[in-house]
Every structure is written in structure tokens, then in C-alpha cells.
Scaffold this active site. Sequence first.
Site, PDB file in Angstrom:
ATOM      1  N   ILE A  23       2.337  -3.325  11.684  1.00  0.00           N
ATOM      2  CA  ILE A  23       2.102  -2.031  12.334  1.00  0.00           C
ATOM      3  C   ILE A  23       0.599  -1.767  12.471  1.00  0.00           C
ATOM      4  O   ILE A  23       0.128  -1.255  13.494  1.00  0.00           O
ATOM      5  CB  ILE A  23       2.775  -0.917  11.493  1.00  0.00           C
ATOM      6  CG1 ILE A  23       4.294  -1.116  11.491  1.00  0.00           C
ATOM      7  CG2 ILE A  23       2.410   0.465  12.018  1.00  0.00           C
ATOM      8  CD1 ILE A  23       5.022  -0.325  10.404  1.00  0.00           C
ATOM      9  N   SER A 147       6.801   6.596   4.281  1.00  0.00           N
ATOM     10  CA  SER A 147       8.090   5.971   4.588  1.00  0.00           C
ATOM     11  C   SER A 147       9.235   6.907   4.245  1.00  0.00           C
ATOM     12  O   SER A 147       9.139   7.747   3.347  1.00  0.00           O
ATOM     13  CB  SER A 147       8.259   4.687   3.767  1.00  0.00           C
ATOM     14  OG  SER A 147       9.566   4.167   3.935  1.00  0.00           O
ATOM     15  N   TYR A 175       8.356   1.546  -5.018  1.00  0.00           N
ATOM     16  CA  TYR A 175       7.914   1.697  -3.620  1.00  0.00           C
ATOM     17  C   TYR A 175       8.232   3.116  -3.145  1.00  0.00           C
ATOM     18  O   TYR A 175       7.387   3.777  -2.536  1.00  0.00           O
ATOM     19  CB  TYR A 175       8.627   0.664  -2.740  1.00  0.00           C
ATOM     20  CG  TYR A 175       8.269   0.762  -1.269  1.00  0.00           C
ATOM     21  CD1 TYR A 175       7.004   0.390  -0.810  1.00  0.00           C
ATOM     22  CD2 TYR A 175       9.202   1.212  -0.326  1.00  0.00           C
ATOM     23  CE1 TYR A 175       6.679   0.478   0.541  1.00  0.00           C
ATOM     24  CE2 TYR A 175       8.885   1.292   1.023  1.00  0.00           C
ATOM     25  CZ  TYR A 175       7.625   0.920   1.449  1.00  0.00           C
ATOM     26  OH  TYR A 175       7.303   1.013   2.790  1.00  0.00           O
ATOM     27  N   LYS A 179       5.560   6.020  -1.844  1.00  0.00           N
ATOM     28  CA  LYS A 179       5.621   6.629  -0.505  1.00  0.00           C
ATOM     29  C   LYS A 179       5.776   8.150  -0.614  1.00  0.00           C
ATOM     30  O   LYS A 179       5.306   8.889   0.248  1.00  0.00           O
ATOM     31  CB  LYS A 179       6.752   5.978   0.297  1.00  0.00           C
ATOM     32  CG  LYS A 179       6.460   4.518   0.630  1.00  0.00           C
ATOM     33  CD  LYS A 179       5.367   4.405   1.673  1.00  0.00           C
ATOM     34  CE  LYS A 179       4.430   3.262   1.502  1.00  0.00           C
ATOM     35  NZ  LYS A 179       3.385   3.193   2.528  1.00  0.00           N
TER      36      LYS A 179
HETATM   37  N1  LIG Z   1       8.009  -2.282   8.074  1.00  0.00           N
HETATM   38  C1  LIG Z   1       8.753  -1.213   7.772  1.00  0.00           C
HETATM   39  O1  LIG Z   1       9.959  -1.179   8.031  1.00  0.00           O
HETATM   40  C2  LIG Z   1       8.126  -0.007   7.147  1.00  0.00           C
HETATM   41  C3  LIG Z   1       8.934   1.114   6.898  1.00  0.00           C
HETATM   42  C4  LIG Z   1       8.362   2.240   6.328  1.00  0.00           C
HETATM   43  C5  LIG Z   1       7.021   2.228   6.020  1.00  0.00           C
HETATM   44  N2  LIG Z   1       6.260   1.125   6.264  1.00  0.00           N
HETATM   45  C6  LIG Z   1       4.840   1.158   5.910  1.00  0.00           C
HETATM   46  O2  LIG Z   1       4.071   0.742   7.019  1.00  0.00           O
HETATM   47  C7  LIG Z   1       2.806   0.263   6.546  1.00  0.00           C
HETATM   48  C8  LIG Z   1       2.474  -1.042   7.245  1.00  0.00           C
HETATM   49  O3  LIG Z   1       3.392  -2.022   6.815  1.00  0.00           O
HETATM   50  P1  LIG Z   1       3.949  -3.177   7.751  1.00  0.00           P
HETATM   51  O4  LIG Z   1       5.399  -2.951   7.884  1.00  0.00           O
HETATM   52  O5  LIG Z   1       3.125  -3.356   8.958  1.00  0.00           O
HETATM   53  O6  LIG Z   1       3.812  -4.415   6.741  1.00  0.00           O
HETATM   54  P2  LIG Z   1       2.954  -5.756   6.760  1.00  0.00           P
HETATM   55  O7  LIG Z   1       3.140  -6.474   8.034  1.00  0.00           O
HETATM   56  O8  LIG Z   1       3.322  -6.457   5.496  1.00  0.00           O
HETATM   57  O9  LIG Z   1       1.469  -5.238   6.649  1.00  0.00           O
HETATM   58  C9  LIG Z   1       1.010  -4.683   5.456  1.00  0.00           C
HETATM   59  C10 LIG Z   1      -0.488  -4.751   5.434  1.00  0.00           C
HETATM   60  O10 LIG Z   1      -0.932  -4.215   4.169  1.00  0.00           O
HETATM   61  C11 LIG Z   1      -1.844  -5.148   3.609  1.00  0.00           C
HETATM   62  N3  LIG Z   1      -1.899  -5.103   2.160  1.00  0.00           N
HETATM   63  C12 LIG Z   1      -0.903  -5.283   1.273  1.00  0.00           C
HETATM   64  N4  LIG Z   1      -1.379  -5.248   0.034  1.00  0.00           N
HETATM   65  C13 LIG Z   1      -2.715  -5.047   0.131  1.00  0.00           C
HETATM   66  C14 LIG Z   1      -3.771  -4.931  -0.804  1.00  0.00           C
HETATM   67  N5  LIG Z   1      -3.560  -5.057  -2.123  1.00  0.00           N
HETATM   68  N6  LIG Z   1      -5.025  -4.708  -0.350  1.00  0.00           N
HETATM   69  C15 LIG Z   1      -5.262  -4.607   0.969  1.00  0.00           C
HETATM   70  N7  LIG Z   1      -4.310  -4.721   1.914  1.00  0.00           N
HETATM   71  C16 LIG Z   1      -3.051  -4.938   1.483  1.00  0.00           C
HETATM   72  C17 LIG Z   1      -1.344  -6.501   4.083  1.00  0.00           C
HETATM   73  O11 LIG Z   1      -2.355  -7.471   3.906  1.00  0.00           O
HETATM   74  P3  LIG Z   1      -1.989  -9.028   3.727  1.00  0.00           P
HETATM   75  O12 LIG Z   1      -1.592  -9.527   5.066  1.00  0.00           O
HETATM   76  O13 LIG Z   1      -3.254  -9.620   3.199  1.00  0.00           O
HETATM   77  O14 LIG Z   1      -0.868  -9.097   2.728  1.00  0.00           O
HETATM   78  C18 LIG Z   1      -1.029  -6.191   5.526  1.00  0.00           C
HETATM   79  O15 LIG Z   1      -2.204  -6.202   6.288  1.00  0.00           O
HETATM   80  C19 LIG Z   1       2.938   0.144   5.027  1.00  0.00           C
HETATM   81  O16 LIG Z   1       2.314   1.247   4.419  1.00  0.00           O
HETATM   82  C20 LIG Z   1       4.432   0.213   4.795  1.00  0.00           C
HETATM   83  O17 LIG Z   1       4.763   0.745   3.522  1.00  0.00           O
HETATM   84  C21 LIG Z   1       6.776   0.010   6.817  1.00  0.00           C
END
Ligand SMILES: NC(=O)c1ccc[n+]([C@@H]2O[C@H](COP(=O)([O-])OP(=O)(O)OC[C@H]3O[C@@H](n4cnc5c(N)ncnc54)[C@H](OP(=O)(O)O)[C@@H]3O)[C@@H](O)[C@H]2O)c1
Length: 288
Positions: A23, A147, A175, A179
Site C-alpha cells: 500500500i 486496521s 496486531y 492497530k
Molecule cells: N494488507 C492488508 O490487508 C492490511 C489491512 C489492514 C491494515 N493494513 C496496514 O497497511 C499498512 C501497509 O501494509 P501492507 O499491507 O502494504 O503490507 P506490506 O506490503 O507488508 O508493507 C509493509 C511495509 O512496512 C514495512 N515495515 C515492516 N516492519 C518494519 C520495520 N520494523 N521498520 C520499518 N519498516 C517496516 C515493510 O518493510 P519491509 O519490506 O522491509 O519488510 C513494508 O515496507 C500496515 O500498517 C498494515 O498494518 C494492511
Amino acid sequence: MTTENPPASSPRVALITGANIGIGRVTAVRLAELGFTVFLAGRSAKRTQVVIDEIHALTQTSDRAFYLPLELDDLNSVRACAGLFLARELPLHLLINNAGLAGDKGQTKQGFEMAFGVNHLGHFLLTQLLLDKLKASAPARVVTVASRAHLMAVQGLDWNALDKPTRSLTGTREYGASKLANILFSAHLAKVLAGTGVSSYSLHPGVVDTEVWREVPNWLRPLLRLRGLLTPEQGAQTSLYCALQAPAQESGLYYDKCRIKTPSRVAQDEQLALQLWNQSLQWVEAYR
Ligand SMILES: NC(=O)c1ccc[n+]([C@@H]2O[C@H](COP(=O)([O-])OP(=O)(O)OC[C@H]3O[C@@H](n4cnc5c(N)ncnc54)[C@H](OP(=O)(O)O)[C@@H]3O)[C@@H](O)[C@H]2O)c1
């Protein structure tokens, strides 16, 4: 790696955490296409460079996107990241607290529960360190990607568990708590920022097909797929809405599908939000 400063004439500046993938990547690319200079803060220079190259190819520029090292599980790294950005002496119009993990277990460098430390406390400190810059750049916004999983934290926050290793088997309970903390933080931030021209929003992006589920056990994944996963492009829409379109007077609210959504009862608890704010301040101060 692009390291030089963007041109002084750049009109709008955004900092997005976790923008190398998912995202956050779509959010950064779209903002850059709209003319923002974007700072992509994350833990892999190499993987972020792919997105920076993509942005420069799409915008036919070479100075629209920049990398900032950031490890949210280390408060020292958060301070260094903010310091690097502030040293550029640029304005900051948009801070997007997007990075997050689900299902990772353990403790951060300073001993906080992993999900709480990365998803909430790291972003809390980053925001604190950039608050004066945001105020000086007003109108500005802070967008925190929370979330629907906050609904799992019906009992609120277990204060005794937040500075200990993850207890649950899957990390999903933690988690959910992290959130919930995102929503409480964003709501209280709006109060702190009242009258400054800086607004604060939190949101649920939908259930999105990204890497966030990499630590979720295999047996749980079919359940996620049953819910109909969105693409990252679809998943970035509510972040972009909050960043660009949500009315400033809606500061402090929570969004889903680009609309205001009422979060859980506990997520609306103003006393809990204040308690979290004060406790988070104490925690980050303890690790200066
Ligand atoms: N996907 C869903 O269905 C969903 C639903 C509700 C909420 N969200 C929220 O949306 C947001 C984006 O998530 P996404 O779905 O796009 O997931 P994603 O593709 O896994 O991206 C997560 C990002 O966070 C980074 N990250 C994780 N741990 C970190 C750390 N210790 N220090 C710095 N960066 C870190 C990751 O870096 P690396 O690549 O280095 O690991 C990656 O760039 C998150 O806050 C997630 O909780 C997602």
C-alpha cells in the site's frame, strides 16, 4: 542511490513509511505523480530504490523521490531518520505512517512488544520529532494506516504486555492492539494539533493482497482470501483520500472505503487515548 536535495522550488513534500512495497508503494508513486516530492522511509535501500526508479521513470524526473533509512523496531533509528529529514530543511506537508507488520513476534530493540513497537511506538516517535516541521508547513496532514483488526482488541490495551515479548501464538491479538493504538494516537493527535492547520486521520485500507500477511500461518490464509483481497492499488485509495481530500474539519476521525467510519467503542475512548499518549511519551523519553 539518489541522495541530493530536491530542488528548492518543489511545492509539496511527503514522507511515507514502508513505501518499498504494498500500500505504501502505491501511495508514494501516486503522490509523486501528483507532483509531491516523496521521501520513502524504510529498512531496505535496495528494495526502495526500485520504487524510486519507478517514480522517476513515471514522472520523467530525477529528483522526485528519496530514500530515508528507517527501522521502526529501533527508536534510535527513528530519531536518525527524522534527523536526516530535518537536516534537509524542507517543508513537510504529509506524513504517512504506513509501515506495519502482522504476525511477527518478539520484542523491539528497546524491549517493546514487536507489533506495538513497530506499528505504534515507532510512528509515535517519528511523528513527535516531525511535529514542529509539520506545523511550520501547514496546511499539513498526518495519515496513520490502522486496521479493522483493531476490533479484536475489545478489552483495550494490556499495559503489562506492551513492553514484553509477543505472547500469542499467531501475533494477531497483538496486531489488533497495535492497530487500536494507531486509532487512539491519531484521534488524540488531532486534539494536540487543533488550531495549527495540521490535521490527523486514521484508516482501514481494506483487506489487501500484500506482504503484510507473510508471517500469518498458512492455515489462516484461506480465511483471508475468502474475504476477497483488494489489490494494493485499491488498498491505497483510502490513504490517498485522507492525504488529499478528507476535509480538515474531519481531523481525528477514522476512515474506511474513503468514508468516515465509527471505530470500536474502545477506540473512541478519549481517556484511553490520553493515557496512551502520555505513556508513549514517557517510553520514548526513557530511550533518548
Ligand atoms: N494488507 C492488508 O490487508 C492490511 C489491512 C489492514 C491494515 N493494513 C496496514 O497497511 C499498512 C501497509 O501494509 P501492507 O499491507 O502494504 O503490507 P506490506 O506490503 O507488508 O508493507 C509493509 C511495509 O512496512 C514495512 N515495515 C515492516 N516492519 C518494519 C520495520 N520494523 N521498520 C520499518 N519498516 C517496516 C515493510 O518493510 P519491509 O519490506 O522491509 O519488510 C513494508 O515496507 C500496515 O500498517 C498494515 O498494518 C494492511
